[in-house]
Design an enzyme around this catalytic site. Structure first.
Site, PDB file in Angstrom:
ATOM      1  N   GLU A   1      -3.928   2.507  -7.120  1.00 29.88           N
ATOM      2  CA  GLU A   1      -4.283   3.570  -6.183  1.00 29.88           C
ATOM      3  C   GLU A   1      -3.415   4.799  -6.433  1.00 29.88           C
ATOM      4  O   GLU A   1      -2.303   4.890  -5.904  1.00 29.88           O
ATOM      5  CB  GLU A   1      -4.076   3.088  -4.744  1.00 29.88           C
ATOM      6  CG  GLU A   1      -4.981   1.948  -4.355  1.00 29.88           C
ATOM      7  CD  GLU A   1      -5.288   1.963  -2.865  1.00 29.88           C
ATOM      8  OE1 GLU A   1      -6.464   2.050  -2.524  1.00 29.88           O
ATOM      9  OE2 GLU A   1      -4.349   1.938  -2.065  1.00 29.88           O
TER      10      GLU A   1
ATOM     11  N   HIS B   1       0.856  -1.200   0.000  1.00 27.44           N
ATOM     12  CA  HIS B   1       0.000   0.000   0.000  1.00 27.44           C
ATOM     13  C   HIS B   1       0.887   1.243   0.000  1.00 27.44           C
ATOM     14  O   HIS B   1       1.960   1.247   0.620  1.00 27.44           O
ATOM     15  CB  HIS B   1      -0.913  -0.019   1.236  1.00 27.44           C
ATOM     16  CG  HIS B   1      -1.976   1.024   1.190  1.00 27.44           C
ATOM     17  ND1 HIS B   1      -1.724   2.347   1.499  1.00 27.44           N
ATOM     18  CD2 HIS B   1      -3.286   0.948   0.849  1.00 27.44           C
ATOM     19  CE1 HIS B   1      -2.843   3.033   1.352  1.00 27.44           C
ATOM     20  NE2 HIS B   1      -3.805   2.209   0.956  1.00 27.44           N
TER      21      HIS B   1
HETATM   22  P1  PGA Z   1      -9.672   6.067   0.739  1.00 30.17           P
HETATM   23  O1  PGA Z   1      -8.447   5.037   0.964  1.00 30.17           O
HETATM   24  O2  PGA Z   1     -10.839   5.254   0.278  1.00 30.17           O
HETATM   25  O3  PGA Z   1      -9.880   6.675   2.099  1.00 30.17           O
HETATM   26  O4  PGA Z   1      -9.239   7.035  -0.268  1.00 30.17           O
HETATM   27  C1  PGA Z   1      -8.178   4.037   0.022  1.00 30.17           C
HETATM   28  C2  PGA Z   1      -6.903   3.335   0.369  1.00 30.17           C
HETATM   29  O5  PGA Z   1      -5.960   4.008   0.825  1.00 30.17           O
HETATM   30  O6  PGA Z   1      -6.803   2.106   0.211  1.00 30.17           O
END
Ligand code: PGA
Length: 238
Positions: free
Chosen positions: A161, A104
């Site tokens: 992401e 992540h």
């Molecule tokens: P968020 O986080 O939905 O709060 O943007 C997503 C993530 O970091 O996996």
């Protein structure tokens, strides 16, 4: 092909809040007539609490008869052994865990995780029988891929992401424009040929279907902390 809805709680909640979330989530699903979705093979609903909350969550989900799977938010890049403070793949055996979120962007940024370490985590997770949810941003999409074999890449669920889209990353974070991220999703498909490609970054109950229209699911942070919001998101998802 299944659609993945993964609730990433990050380092939020304690024992009693976890119990309450699960109890209320069930009630909210019933209120939104969405409880059947958990039993449909089409939907993989996954909860990723922090390590100490995994087993309490497993027990509460069992008690409430909710078919929600569990994921960790990380895994050590070392095997089991003398690594104080680490959680190795083997430590998770028997805890009803199916998925592990790896790489992540918060791990990479705040804990200086490298592509090499993340690749090692993917290998250890696969050896232990877990499905990695490998998180990527464009800048390390290729370098990360180069450290994995084709079979390892194919065994992952890959989450795209973009850092700026993560709700808590910046003061004015916004979800990515679905049309603008299509090329990256296609690039991931080409390079990784993964089990599934999902998107993460400010996904909520109002925009979930914009992303389900172009990929196989979502990694949901902030909007998963509130059980009513997450139940609504599941109810809306199509
Ligand atoms: P968020 O986080 O939905 O709060 O943007 C997503 C993530 O970091 O996996």
């Amino acid at each position: 092909m299944s659609k993945y809805l993964i609730a990433n709680w990050k380092a939020n909640k304690d024992y009693s809040q976890t119990q309450l979330w699960i109890k209320n989530f069930k009630n909210q699903l019933i209120a939104n007539s969405a409880q059947d979705k958990l039993n449909q093979a089409e939907w993989q609903v996954i909860l990723a609490p922090s390590f100490p909350l995994l087993w309490p969550a497993a027990m509460a989900l069992h008690r409430e008869e909710l078919k929600v799977q569990l994921a960790t938010q990380d895994l050590s890049h070392q095997t089991a052994g003398s690594f104080t403070g680490s959680v190795a793949a083997d430590n998770l055996k028997g805890l009803s865990i199916s998925y592990v979120i790896l790489g992540h962007s918060e791990r990479r940024r705040f804990f200086a995780e490298t592509d090499e370490q993340v690749a090692q985590k993917v290998k250890l997770a696969l050896q232990a029988g877990y499905t990695p949810v490998l998180c990527l941003d464009v800048e390390y999409l290729d370098t990360q891929a180069a450290l994995l074999s084709p079979a390892e890449r194919q065994a992952c669920v890959v989450a795209y992401e973009p850092w700026g889209a993560i709700s808590t990353a910046t003061a004015n974070a916004q979800s990515a424009n679905p049309q603008e991220i299509l090329p990256v999703l296609n690039q991931i498909k080409q390079v990784y040929q993964p089990k599934a490609v999902i998107y993460g970054g400010s996904v909520d109950e109002n925009n979930i279907n914009d992303y389900l229209a172009i990929c196989d699911g979502a990694l949901i942070g902030s909007a998963s902390l509130d059980e009513a919001k997450f139940a609504k998101l599941l109810a809306q998802a199509s």
